[in-house]
Design a protein around this motif. Structure first.
Motif, PDB file in Angstrom:
ATOM      1  N   ILE A   1       0.820  -1.293  -0.019  1.00  0.00           N
ATOM      2  CA  ILE A   1       0.074  -0.146   0.149  1.00  0.00           C
ATOM      3  C   ILE A   1       0.984   1.449   0.035  1.00  0.00           C
ATOM      4  O   ILE A   1       1.960   1.294   0.804  1.00  0.00           O
ATOM      5  N   LYS A   2       0.527   2.162  -0.986  1.00  0.00           N
ATOM      6  CA  LYS A   2       1.374   3.459  -1.128  1.00  0.00           C
ATOM      7  C   LYS A   2       0.404   4.757  -0.950  1.00  0.00           C
ATOM      8  O   LYS A   2      -0.317   4.820  -1.614  1.00  0.00           O
ATOM      9  N   ASN A   3       0.973   5.340  -0.009  1.00  0.00           N
ATOM     10  CA  ASN A   3       0.226   6.673   0.180  1.00  0.00           C
ATOM     11  C   ASN A   3      -1.404   6.734   0.146  1.00  0.00           C
ATOM     12  O   ASN A   3      -2.180   7.545  -0.391  1.00  0.00           O
ATOM     13  N   LEU A   4      -1.974   5.784   0.919  1.00  0.00           N
ATOM     14  CA  LEU A   4      -3.306   5.686   0.931  1.00  0.00           C
ATOM     15  C   LEU A   4      -4.112   6.539   1.887  1.00  0.00           C
ATOM     16  O   LEU A   4      -3.811   6.738   2.976  1.00  0.00           O
ATOM     17  N   HIS A   5      -4.951   7.146   0.970  1.00  0.00           N
ATOM     18  CA  HIS A   5      -5.907   8.264   1.968  1.00  0.00           C
ATOM     19  C   HIS A   5      -7.283   7.924   1.700  1.00  0.00           C
ATOM     20  O   HIS A   5      -7.792   7.583   0.909  1.00  0.00           O
ATOM     21  N   LYS A   6      -8.300   8.188   2.844  1.00  0.00           N
ATOM     22  CA  LYS A   6      -9.512   7.962   2.465  1.00  0.00           C
ATOM     23  C   LYS A   6     -10.382   9.052   3.335  1.00  0.00           C
ATOM     24  O   LYS A   6      -9.968   9.464   4.646  1.00  0.00           O
ATOM     25  N   TYR A   7     -11.208   9.538   2.907  1.00  0.00           N
ATOM     26  CA  TYR A   7     -12.207  10.890   3.244  1.00  0.00           C
ATOM     27  C   TYR A   7     -13.194  10.248   3.461  1.00  0.00           C
ATOM     28  O   TYR A   7     -14.001   9.597   2.709  1.00  0.00           O
ATOM     29  N   PHE A   8     -14.238  10.733   4.620  1.00  0.00           N
ATOM     30  CA  PHE A   8     -15.679  10.591   4.631  1.00  0.00           C
ATOM     31  C   PHE A   8     -15.938  12.004   4.741  1.00  0.00           C
ATOM     32  O   PHE A   8     -15.944  12.575   5.741  1.00  0.00           O
ATOM     33  N   GLY A   9     -16.700  12.519   3.687  1.00  0.00           N
ATOM     34  CA  GLY A   9     -16.609  14.182   3.681  1.00  0.00           C
ATOM     35  C   GLY A   9     -15.626  14.669   3.978  1.00  0.00           C
ATOM     36  O   GLY A   9     -14.581  14.669   3.292  1.00  0.00           O
ATOM     37  N   GLU A  10     -15.367  15.902   4.802  1.00  0.00           N
ATOM     38  CA  GLU A  10     -14.170  16.474   5.096  1.00  0.00           C
ATOM     39  C   GLU A  10     -13.519  15.608   6.148  1.00  0.00           C
ATOM     40  O   GLU A  10     -12.291  16.233   6.292  1.00  0.00           O
ATOM     41  N   LEU A  11     -13.712  14.676   6.530  1.00  0.00           N
ATOM     42  CA  LEU A  11     -13.004  13.933   7.552  1.00  0.00           C
ATOM     43  C   LEU A  11     -12.061  13.144   6.834  1.00  0.00           C
ATOM     44  O   LEU A  11     -12.476  12.213   6.245  1.00  0.00           O
ATOM     45  N   GLU A  12     -10.612  13.280   7.345  1.00  0.00           N
ATOM     46  CA  GLU A  12      -9.612  12.448   6.671  1.00  0.00           C
ATOM     47  C   GLU A  12      -9.468  11.347   7.491  1.00  0.00           C
ATOM     48  O   GLU A  12      -8.824  11.307   8.479  1.00  0.00           O
ATOM     49  N   VAL A  13      -9.737  10.115   7.304  1.00  0.00           N
ATOM     50  CA  VAL A  13      -9.796   9.052   8.295  1.00  0.00           C
ATOM     51  C   VAL A  13      -8.313   8.029   8.079  1.00  0.00           C
ATOM     52  O   VAL A  13      -7.792   7.897   9.063  1.00  0.00           O
ATOM     53  N   LEU A  14      -8.097   8.051   6.554  1.00  0.00           N
ATOM     54  CA  LEU A  14      -6.509   7.637   6.316  1.00  0.00           C
ATOM     55  C   LEU A  14      -5.773   8.596   5.829  1.00  0.00           C
ATOM     56  O   LEU A  14      -6.266   9.313   4.828  1.00  0.00           O
ATOM     57  N   ARG A  15      -4.492   8.930   6.492  1.00  0.00           N
ATOM     58  CA  ARG A  15      -3.907  10.239   5.945  1.00  0.00           C
ATOM     59  C   ARG A  15      -2.297   9.832   5.261  1.00  0.00           C
ATOM     60  O   ARG A  15      -1.508  10.743   5.604  1.00  0.00           O
ATOM     61  N   GLY A  16      -2.399   9.073   4.555  1.00  0.00           N
ATOM     62  CA  GLY A  16      -0.958   8.541   3.910  1.00  0.00           C
ATOM     63  C   GLY A  16      -0.583   7.315   4.348  1.00  0.00           C
ATOM     64  O   GLY A  16       0.729   7.385   4.962  1.00  0.00           O
ATOM     65  N   ILE A  17      -1.246   6.177   4.262  1.00  0.00           N
ATOM     66  CA  ILE A  17      -0.374   4.961   4.767  1.00  0.00           C
ATOM     67  C   ILE A  17       0.412   4.361   3.850  1.00  0.00           C
ATOM     68  O   ILE A  17      -0.102   4.134   2.785  1.00  0.00           O
ATOM     69  N   ASP A  18       1.323   3.814   4.365  1.00  0.00           N
ATOM     70  CA  ASP A  18       2.480   2.986   3.680  1.00  0.00           C
ATOM     71  C   ASP A  18       2.527   1.663   4.347  1.00  0.00           C
ATOM     72  O   ASP A  18       2.898   1.739   5.404  1.00  0.00           O
ATOM     73  N   LEU A  19       2.311   0.561   3.667  1.00  0.00           N
ATOM     74  CA  LEU A  19       2.154  -0.469   4.425  1.00  0.00           C
ATOM     75  C   LEU A  19       2.623  -1.796   3.389  1.00  0.00           C
ATOM     76  O   LEU A  19       2.047  -1.852   2.394  1.00  0.00           O
ATOM     77  N   THR A  20       3.442  -2.571   3.652  1.00  0.00           N
ATOM     78  CA  THR A  20       3.891  -4.038   2.978  1.00  0.00           C
ATOM     79  C   THR A  20       3.827  -5.071   3.995  1.00  0.00           C
ATOM     80  O   THR A  20       3.933  -5.092   5.161  1.00  0.00           O
ATOM     81  N   VAL A  21       2.896  -6.034   3.510  1.00  0.00           N
ATOM     82  CA  VAL A  21       2.692  -7.335   4.210  1.00  0.00           C
ATOM     83  C   VAL A  21       3.261  -8.462   3.273  1.00  0.00           C
ATOM     84  O   VAL A  21       2.772  -8.496   1.964  1.00  0.00           O
ATOM     85  N   ASP A  22       4.216  -9.203   3.996  1.00  0.00           N
ATOM     86  CA  ASP A  22       4.728 -10.081   3.080  1.00  0.00           C
ATOM     87  C   ASP A  22       3.951 -11.486   3.203  1.00  0.00           C
ATOM     88  O   ASP A  22       3.057 -11.684   3.837  1.00  0.00           O
ATOM     89  N   GLU A  23       4.278 -12.524   2.089  1.00  0.00           N
ATOM     90  CA  GLU A  23       3.508 -13.785   1.955  1.00  0.00           C
ATOM     91  C   GLU A  23       3.826 -14.694   3.345  1.00  0.00           C
ATOM     92  O   GLU A  23       5.159 -14.473   3.931  1.00  0.00           O
ATOM     93  N   SER A  24       2.860 -14.989   4.057  1.00  0.00           N
ATOM     94  CA  SER A  24       2.955 -15.814   4.962  1.00  0.00           C
ATOM     95  C   SER A  24       3.031 -15.059   6.271  1.00  0.00           C
ATOM     96  O   SER A  24       3.267 -15.576   7.535  1.00  0.00           O
ATOM     97  N   GLU A  25       3.014 -13.708   6.457  1.00  0.00           N
ATOM     98  CA  GLU A  25       3.196 -12.982   7.504  1.00  0.00           C
ATOM     99  C   GLU A  25       1.804 -12.672   8.320  1.00  0.00           C
ATOM    100  O   GLU A  25       0.743 -12.537   7.417  1.00  0.00           O
ATOM    101  N   VAL A  26       1.990 -12.657   9.433  1.00  0.00           N
ATOM    102  CA  VAL A  26       0.598 -12.097  10.388  1.00  0.00           C
ATOM    103  C   VAL A  26       0.864 -10.877  10.798  1.00  0.00           C
ATOM    104  O   VAL A  26       1.766 -10.586  11.600  1.00  0.00           O
ATOM    105  N   VAL A  27       0.020  -9.793  10.276  1.00  0.00           N
ATOM    106  CA  VAL A  27       0.164  -8.530  10.963  1.00  0.00           C
ATOM    107  C   VAL A  27      -1.150  -8.110  11.668  1.00  0.00           C
ATOM    108  O   VAL A  27      -2.227  -8.340  11.283  1.00  0.00           O
ATOM    109  N   CYS A  28      -0.818  -7.669  12.787  1.00  0.00           N
ATOM    110  CA  CYS A  28      -1.953  -7.291  13.802  1.00  0.00           C
ATOM    111  C   CYS A  28      -2.028  -5.484  13.827  1.00  0.00           C
ATOM    112  O   CYS A  28      -0.843  -4.953  14.030  1.00  0.00           O
ATOM    113  N   LEU A  29      -3.166  -5.107  13.696  1.00  0.00           N
ATOM    114  CA  LEU A  29      -3.233  -3.767  13.638  1.00  0.00           C
ATOM    115  C   LEU A  29      -4.200  -3.457  14.949  1.00  0.00           C
ATOM    116  O   LEU A  29      -4.959  -4.059  15.361  1.00  0.00           O
TER     117      LEU A  29
END
Length: 241
Positions: free
Chosen positions: A6-34
């Motif tokens: 994921i590169k520079n992910l942004h998501k808005y709901f109206g004027e509210l910016e919920v995701l503000r530039g997410i960069d994330l890499t998940v490798d094969e067979s990796e378990v990632v907890c948020l």
């Protein structure tokens, strides 16, 4: 090999910016907890990966392929999703729920889909519930059916959106047990969770999301035993009381 990038992910709901530039890499067979506070953007991130929410900016690569909303059907064959509230079809039996995706989406032969579904119900210890309806099951059993249904599509990655948050405390363990088994199999998984003990035991990497940004990430030991930022220290201080 990266399964999700994921590169520079942004998501808005109206004027509210919920995701503000997410960069994330998940490798094969990796378990990632948020982890992170409610409203920090964790679930929105999962829903953008599966295109249940349309991103506003940024790029998402799955299995090396840049994906867009026009690829939704292909994406959902590669990316399974397990929700908080099960989302089973109430008018279908357990085995029909698990068979539905392979038959409808993948055009799998009914006999083969039935055999696959029975194997998956055995995996989640629900073979004896195959002919029952969701309303006859406990919340933990319904969630295990939902996991089997996701596995039936043979996804390359499975997203879990707080899969135990709607369960009574005594039912949480049975769902986490199934997820631990999937992690041991080498499944690629991204899990939004408030179960810190589970994250510490199962995750290869823990990511702390705060106010729509990745505020800190590292091994479970780094995150839980050696938190660096004040925001993470405060969060853990509240949730690990």
């Amino acid at each position: 090999m990266s399964m999700i990038e994921i590169k520079n992910l942004h998501k808005y709901f109206g004027e509210l910016e919920v995701l503000r530039g997410i960069d994330l890499t998940v490798d094969e067979s990796e378990v990632v907890c948020l982890i992170g506070s409610s409203g920090s953007g964790k679930s929105t991130l999962l829903r953008c990966i599966n295109f249940l929410e349309e991103k506003n900016e940024g790029e998402i690569y799955i299995d090396g392929q840049l994906v867009a909303s026009k690829d939704i059907n292909e994406i959902r064959q590669k990316v399974g999703m397990v929700f908080q509230r099960f989302n089973l079809f109430p008018h279908m039996t357990v085995i029909q729920n698990v068979m539905e995706g392979p038959i409808t989406v993948k055009k799998m032969d009914k006999k083969k889909a039935h055999s696959l579904a029975m194997d998956l119900l055995d995996k989640v210890n629900l073979l004896d519930k195959a002919d029952e309806y969701p309303a006859m099951l406990s919340g933990g059993q319904q969630q295990r059916v939902a996991i089997a249904r996701s596995l039936a599509m043979e996804p390359k990655v499975i997203l879990f959106d707080e899969p135990t948050s709607a369960l009574d405390p005594e039912l949480v363990g049975e769902v986490l047990g199934v997820m631990k088994d999937l992690a041991k199999e080498g499944r690629t998984m991204i899990i939004v969770t408030h179960e810190m003990g589970f994250a510490k035991e199962v995750a290869d990497r823990v990511i702390f999301i705060s106010e729509g940004l990745i505020a800190e990430e590292g091994s479970p030991e780094d995150i839980f035993d050696r938190p660096e930022s004040e925001r993470l220290q405060n969060f853990l201080g509240q949730i690990l009381v």
